[in-house]
Design a protein around this motif. Structure first.
Motif, PDB file in Angstrom:
ATOM      1  N   ASP A 160      23.020  -3.170  29.743  1.00 33.70           N
ATOM      2  CA  ASP A 160      24.433  -3.170  29.342  1.00 33.70           C
ATOM      3  C   ASP A 160      24.623  -3.020  27.842  1.00 33.70           C
ATOM      4  O   ASP A 160      25.658  -2.541  27.385  1.00 33.70           O
ATOM      5  CB  ASP A 160      25.127  -4.451  29.806  1.00 33.70           C
ATOM      6  N   LYS A 184      25.198   1.665  23.727  1.00 30.76           N
ATOM      7  CA  LYS A 184      25.970   1.152  24.859  1.00 30.76           C
ATOM      8  C   LYS A 184      26.328  -0.295  24.559  1.00 30.76           C
ATOM      9  O   LYS A 184      25.473  -1.088  24.180  1.00 30.76           O
ATOM     10  CB  LYS A 184      25.161   1.235  26.149  1.00 30.76           C
ATOM     11  N   ASN A 238      28.429  -3.599  26.274  1.00 28.34           N
ATOM     12  CA  ASN A 238      29.049  -4.174  27.474  1.00 28.34           C
ATOM     13  C   ASN A 238      29.161  -3.149  28.606  1.00 28.34           C
ATOM     14  O   ASN A 238      30.176  -3.058  29.283  1.00 28.34           O
ATOM     15  CB  ASN A 238      30.424  -4.762  27.141  1.00 28.34           C
ATOM     16  N   GLY A 239      28.117  -2.337  28.766  1.00 27.14           N
ATOM     17  CA  GLY A 239      28.074  -1.364  29.852  1.00 27.14           C
ATOM     18  C   GLY A 239      28.778  -0.052  29.591  1.00 27.14           C
ATOM     19  O   GLY A 239      28.767   0.839  30.430  1.00 27.14           O
ATOM     20  N   GLU A 240      29.413   0.096  28.430  1.00 23.55           N
ATOM     21  CA  GLU A 240      30.160   1.313  28.105  1.00 23.55           C
ATOM     22  C   GLU A 240      29.449   2.096  27.007  1.00 23.55           C
ATOM     23  O   GLU A 240      29.111   1.541  25.953  1.00 23.55           O
ATOM     24  CB  GLU A 240      31.580   0.961  27.628  1.00 23.55           C
ATOM     25  N   TRP A 241      29.226   3.409  27.244  1.00 25.08           N
ATOM     26  CA  TRP A 241      28.613   4.262  26.228  1.00 25.08           C
ATOM     27  C   TRP A 241      29.603   4.586  25.124  1.00 25.08           C
ATOM     28  O   TRP A 241      30.795   4.736  25.366  1.00 25.08           O
ATOM     29  CB  TRP A 241      28.145   5.581  26.852  1.00 25.08           C
ATOM     30  N   SER A 242      29.105   4.706  23.929  1.00 23.16           N
ATOM     31  CA  SER A 242      29.935   5.144  22.807  1.00 23.16           C
ATOM     32  C   SER A 242      30.110   6.658  22.900  1.00 23.16           C
ATOM     33  O   SER A 242      29.473   7.316  23.716  1.00 23.16           O
ATOM     34  CB  SER A 242      29.247   4.805  21.483  1.00 23.16           C
TER      35      SER A 242
END
Length: 174
Positions: free
Chosen positions: A48, A68, A70-74
């Motif tokens: 994550d 990444k 909290n599980g979100e890709w930049s």
């Protein structure tokens, strides 16, 4: 879904003055590789939070860098860089002939092996990772990436994608 091809859990260093300063990795890719990536992960068991994601799209020789959280890709940052591989292409000479339907035919074997040799240098003061291509005893600058996370949060290294084998993996410490 892709799988981790190589995983190293970094040793915990309670003493901040004894931290990783450089990582070197050398390996070979599968035939006709599409991509491979090296992730600097903040937890060995969870992806994550990735401090640094270094991905190479082999056919276009495009480097994609991001992180990444909290599980979100930049948003991706891409750069073109040619000649990142020390690719070798050769035809293996046959050791014997075979007879197929009464006609002499030589067995031909050919393949292309793509190898990579990279060094990642850690600048803790500026939260950056500098990537070099290693060629012999020399280092060619590839890219520099400013991280969102502290470099001291990296707990493991993961290699993903079309990697056949890791030939060398080394860590250097201050």
């Amino acid at each position: 879904m892709a799988e981790v091809k190589f995983l190293v859990v970094l040793p915990a260093n309670p003493n901040e003055s004894d931290r990783m300063s450089k990582l070197a990795i050398r390996g070979s890719l599968l035939q006709e590789p599409q991509q491979f990536s090296i992730n600097f992960v903040n937890s060995p068991s969870c992806t994550d939070n990735i401090t640094y994601h270094f991905k190479v799209k082999v056919p276009s020789q495009t480097i994609v860098e991001n992180y990444k959280r909290n599980g979100e890709w930049s948003g991706s940052h891409q750069e073109k860089y040619l000649n990142i591989f020390d690719g070798k292409s050769y035809v293996k000479k046959p050791s014997e002939s075979s007879i197929i339907d009464g006609i002499d035919a030589v067995l031909h074997y050919s393949f292309t092996e793509s190898t990579f040799s990279l060094a990642f240098q850690f600048d803790y003061d500026n939260s950056t990772i500098i990537v070099y291509q290693v060629r012999g005893q020399g280092y060619n600058f590839v890219t520099k990436f400013e991280t969102l996370f502290s470099l001291s949060e990296i707990q493991s290294i993961q290699v993903w994608g079309d990697v056949q084998k890791i030939n060398e993996f080394s860590l250097s410490y201050d």
